[in-house]
Design a protein around this motif. Structure first.
Motif, PDB file in Angstrom:
ATOM      1  N   HIS A  85       0.830  -1.136   0.338  1.00 18.99           N
ATOM      2  CA  HIS A  85       0.281   0.155   0.092  1.00 18.99           C
ATOM      3  C   HIS A  85       0.676   1.319   0.001  1.00 18.99           C
ATOM      4  N   LEU A  86       0.827   2.082  -0.939  1.00 16.47           N
ATOM      5  CA  LEU A  86       1.531   3.479  -0.933  1.00 16.47           C
ATOM      6  C   LEU A  86       0.837   4.085  -0.705  1.00 16.47           C
ATOM      7  N   PHE A  87       0.905   5.445   0.395  1.00 19.76           N
ATOM      8  CA  PHE A  87       0.942   6.794   0.503  1.00 19.76           C
ATOM      9  C   PHE A  87       1.656   7.770  -0.258  1.00 19.76           C
ATOM     10  N   VAL A  88       0.738   8.523  -0.945  1.00 17.01           N
ATOM     11  CA  VAL A  88       2.008   9.932  -1.739  1.00 17.01           C
ATOM     12  C   VAL A  88       1.311  11.527  -0.425  1.00 17.01           C
ATOM     13  N   ALA A  89       1.874  11.949   0.659  1.00 17.12           N
ATOM     14  CA  ALA A  89       1.677  12.606   1.607  1.00 17.12           C
ATOM     15  C   ALA A  89       0.692  13.797   0.639  1.00 17.12           C
ATOM     16  N   THR A  90       0.765  14.388  -0.187  1.00 21.27           N
ATOM     17  CA  THR A  90       0.359  15.672  -0.940  1.00 21.27           C
ATOM     18  C   THR A  90      -0.835  15.130  -1.972  1.00 21.27           C
ATOM     19  N   LEU A  91      -0.698  13.681  -2.700  1.00 18.13           N
ATOM     20  CA  LEU A  91      -2.147  13.254  -2.854  1.00 18.13           C
ATOM     21  C   LEU A  91      -3.413  12.663  -2.355  1.00 18.13           C
ATOM     22  N   HIS A  92      -2.489  12.310  -0.813  1.00 20.28           N
ATOM     23  CA  HIS A  92      -4.036  11.469  -0.138  1.00 20.28           C
ATOM     24  C   HIS A  92      -3.993  12.141   1.299  1.00 20.28           C
ATOM     25  N   PHE A  93      -3.432  13.306   1.199  1.00 20.70           N
ATOM     26  CA  PHE A  93      -3.403  13.829   2.505  1.00 20.70           C
ATOM     27  C   PHE A  93      -3.158  15.423   2.420  1.00 20.70           C
ATOM     28  N   PRO A  94      -3.538  16.107   0.874  1.00 24.09           N
ATOM     29  CA  PRO A  94      -3.110  17.385   1.166  1.00 24.09           C
ATOM     30  C   PRO A  94      -3.881  18.491   1.650  1.00 24.09           C
ATOM     31  N   HIS A  95      -4.451  18.735   2.438  1.00 24.45           N
ATOM     32  CA  HIS A  95      -5.346  19.780   3.213  1.00 24.45           C
ATOM     33  C   HIS A  95      -4.977  19.603   5.040  1.00 24.45           C
ATOM     34  N   ALA A  96      -4.104  20.900   5.048  1.00 26.39           N
ATOM     35  CA  ALA A  96      -3.911  20.384   6.571  1.00 26.39           C
ATOM     36  C   ALA A  96      -5.080  21.339   7.611  1.00 26.39           C
ATOM     37  N   SER A  97      -5.886  21.054   6.871  1.00 32.10           N
ATOM     38  CA  SER A  97      -7.340  21.231   7.737  1.00 32.10           C
ATOM     39  C   SER A  97      -7.945  19.619   8.056  1.00 32.10           C
ATOM     40  N   ASN A  98      -7.681  18.998   7.760  1.00 30.17           N
ATOM     41  CA  ASN A  98      -7.930  17.685   7.788  1.00 30.17           C
ATOM     42  C   ASN A  98      -7.287  16.783   7.984  1.00 30.17           C
ATOM     43  N   VAL A  99      -7.042  17.088   8.729  1.00 29.76           N
ATOM     44  CA  VAL A  99      -5.784  16.353   9.567  1.00 29.76           C
ATOM     45  C   VAL A  99      -6.249  15.019  10.515  1.00 29.76           C
ATOM     46  N   TYR A 130      -7.789  12.217   8.595  1.00 33.14           N
ATOM     47  CA  TYR A 130      -6.524  11.768   7.916  1.00 33.14           C
ATOM     48  C   TYR A 130      -5.980  10.302   9.091  1.00 33.14           C
ATOM     49  N   LYS A 131      -6.140  11.540   9.949  1.00 34.47           N
ATOM     50  CA  LYS A 131      -5.922  11.008  10.729  1.00 34.47           C
ATOM     51  C   LYS A 131      -7.208   8.858  11.005  1.00 34.47           C
ATOM     52  N   ASP A 132      -7.489   9.466  11.252  1.00 32.28           N
ATOM     53  CA  ASP A 132      -9.006   8.258  11.585  1.00 32.28           C
ATOM     54  C   ASP A 132      -8.818   7.417  10.137  1.00 32.28           C
ATOM     55  N   MET A 146       7.320  12.028   2.972  1.00 31.49           N
ATOM     56  CA  MET A 146       7.066  12.492   4.039  1.00 31.49           C
ATOM     57  C   MET A 146       7.565  13.972   4.301  1.00 31.49           C
ATOM     58  N   ASP A 147       8.793  14.251   4.004  1.00 32.54           N
ATOM     59  CA  ASP A 147       9.233  15.167   3.804  1.00 32.54           C
ATOM     60  C   ASP A 147       7.786  16.772   3.839  1.00 32.54           C
ATOM     61  N   LYS A 148       6.977  16.289   2.761  1.00 30.06           N
ATOM     62  CA  LYS A 148       5.526  17.010   2.897  1.00 30.06           C
ATOM     63  C   LYS A 148       4.130  16.876   3.564  1.00 30.06           C
ATOM     64  N   MET A 149       4.487  15.586   4.547  1.00 38.08           N
ATOM     65  CA  MET A 149       3.031  15.447   5.094  1.00 38.08           C
ATOM     66  C   MET A 149       3.253  16.441   6.229  1.00 38.08           C
ATOM     67  N   HIS A 150       1.730  16.623   6.227  1.00 39.18           N
ATOM     68  CA  HIS A 150       1.318  17.336   7.731  1.00 39.18           C
ATOM     69  C   HIS A 150       1.910  16.222   8.911  1.00 39.18           C
ATOM     70  N   ALA A 151       2.683  18.421   9.286  1.00 38.49           N
ATOM     71  CA  ALA A 151       3.194  17.344  11.236  1.00 38.49           C
ATOM     72  C   ALA A 151       1.881  16.479  12.341  1.00 38.49           C
ATOM     73  N   GLY A 152       2.157  15.563  12.494  1.00 37.79           N
ATOM     74  CA  GLY A 152       1.568  15.421  13.952  1.00 37.79           C
ATOM     75  C   GLY A 152       0.699  14.281  13.381  1.00 37.79           C
ATOM     76  N   LEU A 153       0.317  14.353  12.260  1.00 33.44           N
ATOM     77  CA  LEU A 153      -0.462  13.459  10.978  1.00 33.44           C
ATOM     78  C   LEU A 153       0.382  11.267  10.994  1.00 33.44           C
ATOM     79  N   ILE A 154       1.095  11.957  10.801  1.00 36.90           N
ATOM     80  CA  ILE A 154       2.070  10.195  11.571  1.00 36.90           C
ATOM     81  C   ILE A 154       1.698   9.277  12.091  1.00 36.90           C
ATOM     82  N   ASP A 155       1.797  10.615  13.103  1.00 40.35           N
ATOM     83  CA  ASP A 155       1.432  10.101  14.190  1.00 40.35           C
ATOM     84  C   ASP A 155       0.454   8.950  15.084  1.00 40.35           C
ATOM     85  N   ALA A 156      -0.140   8.974  14.341  1.00 39.50           N
ATOM     86  CA  ALA A 156      -1.523   7.959  14.423  1.00 39.50           C
ATOM     87  C   ALA A 156      -1.356   7.718  14.269  1.00 39.50           C
TER      88      ALA A 156
END
Length: 332
Positions: free
Chosen positions: A130-144, A147-149, A172-182
């Motif tokens: 399973h491939l996740f691309v930060a800018t494609l799958h998690f584009p909006h900071a307001s939806n963090v 996205y975690k859920d 990962m350098d473009k992923m919103h901070a805190g998201l990956i902690d999920a």
């Protein structure tokens, strides 16, 4: 194999045994054998199954890394030992977590592809990769929060279906901070989380974070007249984890994954030199079915740009654009 022969014998002898065994009992017995042994194996002949591929071959993985990945002695050694050791362990204490760092075109995505292909026949196209691309799958900071859920549900569902699932997080350098902690609970030393074991899963993170530090070390070695192969992991790894943790533009910024030491290996990918680009070009020519033409190899390599400006030691795009430049010479 013995059970298979027994099942076949039972099927062949069924007409003779029917008088001695009640029809319903015989039917249930046959159904049990077919469902529990024959059916899954027949099914897996026609479609991919979880953990279907033969045991990981150290020799095959070594061959793939040697023939397809250039200028990355550190990455080769770490990936080979880490992956083979993990797959060979029947009871790992936690999932394998690899964080690959370096500039674009140095081989991070390619290594992910090699890993997937050595575990599943379908490689990156496998249902269990399973491939996740930060800018494609998690584009909006307001939806963090959303996205975690979603991320937790997606990983839990896929690992429930296949314990040997592979998850690749690109950019990962473009992923919103805190998201990956999920996903922190899934990477920790737990036997089960809500009834699901994640201990055989593999998580791979790809990032440009820390690339500057990697380049500084490689350039210092070059300027000192040392071979890049003299660079040791200890020269890189501690600085990489600190760089990713403190980089506000990184998805690992102040991440509990680093703070709790849940990343098993920080793997540096060194910037590529002129000779490495030529290796990439030759391999691509062969992959396209062309004979190697050294004149074209040199022309394509000479079109690439290098840094630092004065010394022109390292390619600023690695091998990423050599493939498109080859099209110019082989365009029908």
């Amino acid at each position: 194999m013995k059970l298979g022969r027994a099942a076949l014998g039972l099927l062949l002898l069924a007409p003779l045994a029917v008088r001695a065994v009640e029809p319903i009992s015989l039917g249930l017995a046959l159904a049990g054998v077919l469902t529990g042994y024959i059916y899954p194996r027949l099914y897996c002949l026609f479609t991919e199954c979880c953990g279907q591929k033969r045991s990981l071959s150290r020799e095959a993985l070594q061959k793939d890394l040697d023939s397809k990945l250039f200028g990355q002695h550190l990455a080769k050694k770490v990936i080979l030992n880490a992956l083979f050791g993990f797959i060979s362990n029947p009871k790992p204490k936690k999932p394998l977590t690899l964080s690959l760092h370096g500039w674009t075109g140095t081989g991070k995505n390619f290594v992910s592809k090699i890993i997937a292909e050595n575990i599943y026949e379908g490689g990156l196209n496998s249902d269990y990769v399973h491939l996740f691309v930060a800018t494609l799958h998690f584009p909006h900071a307001s939806n963090v929060t959303l996205y975690k859920d979603q991320l937790q549900l997606w990983i839990r569902g896929n690992v429930s279906a296949c314990g040997r699932s592979i998850f690749i997080f690109d950019e990962m350098d473009k992923m919103h901070a805190g998201l990956i902690d999920a996903i922190k609970p899934f990477l920790d030393y737990y036997d089960h989380v809500d009834g699901v074991s994640y201990q055989k899963a593999i998580f791979i993170f790809l990032s440009n974070a820390g690339a500057e530090r990697i380049t500084d070390v490689a350039l210092d070695f070059w300027r000192s007249g040392k071979q890049r192969e003299e660079i040791k992991l200890k020269d890189m790894e501690p600085a990489l984890s600190v760089s990713a943790f403190n980089n506000k533009n990184s998805g690992f910024w102040h991440s509990s994954l680093i703070d709790r030491n849940l990343i098993d290996y920080f793997v540096p990918f060194l910037p590529l030199e002129y000779k490495h680009l030529k290796m990439c070009i030759r391999v691509e020519m062969q992959a396209r079915g062309f004979e190697i033409d050294e004149d074209i190899v040199t022309k394509v390599a000479d079109e690439m740009t290098f840094f630092p400006k004065e010394e022109r030691v390292f390619s600023d795009k690695g091998c990423k654009t050599v493939f498109t430049k080859l099209d110019y010479y082989y365009d029908d």
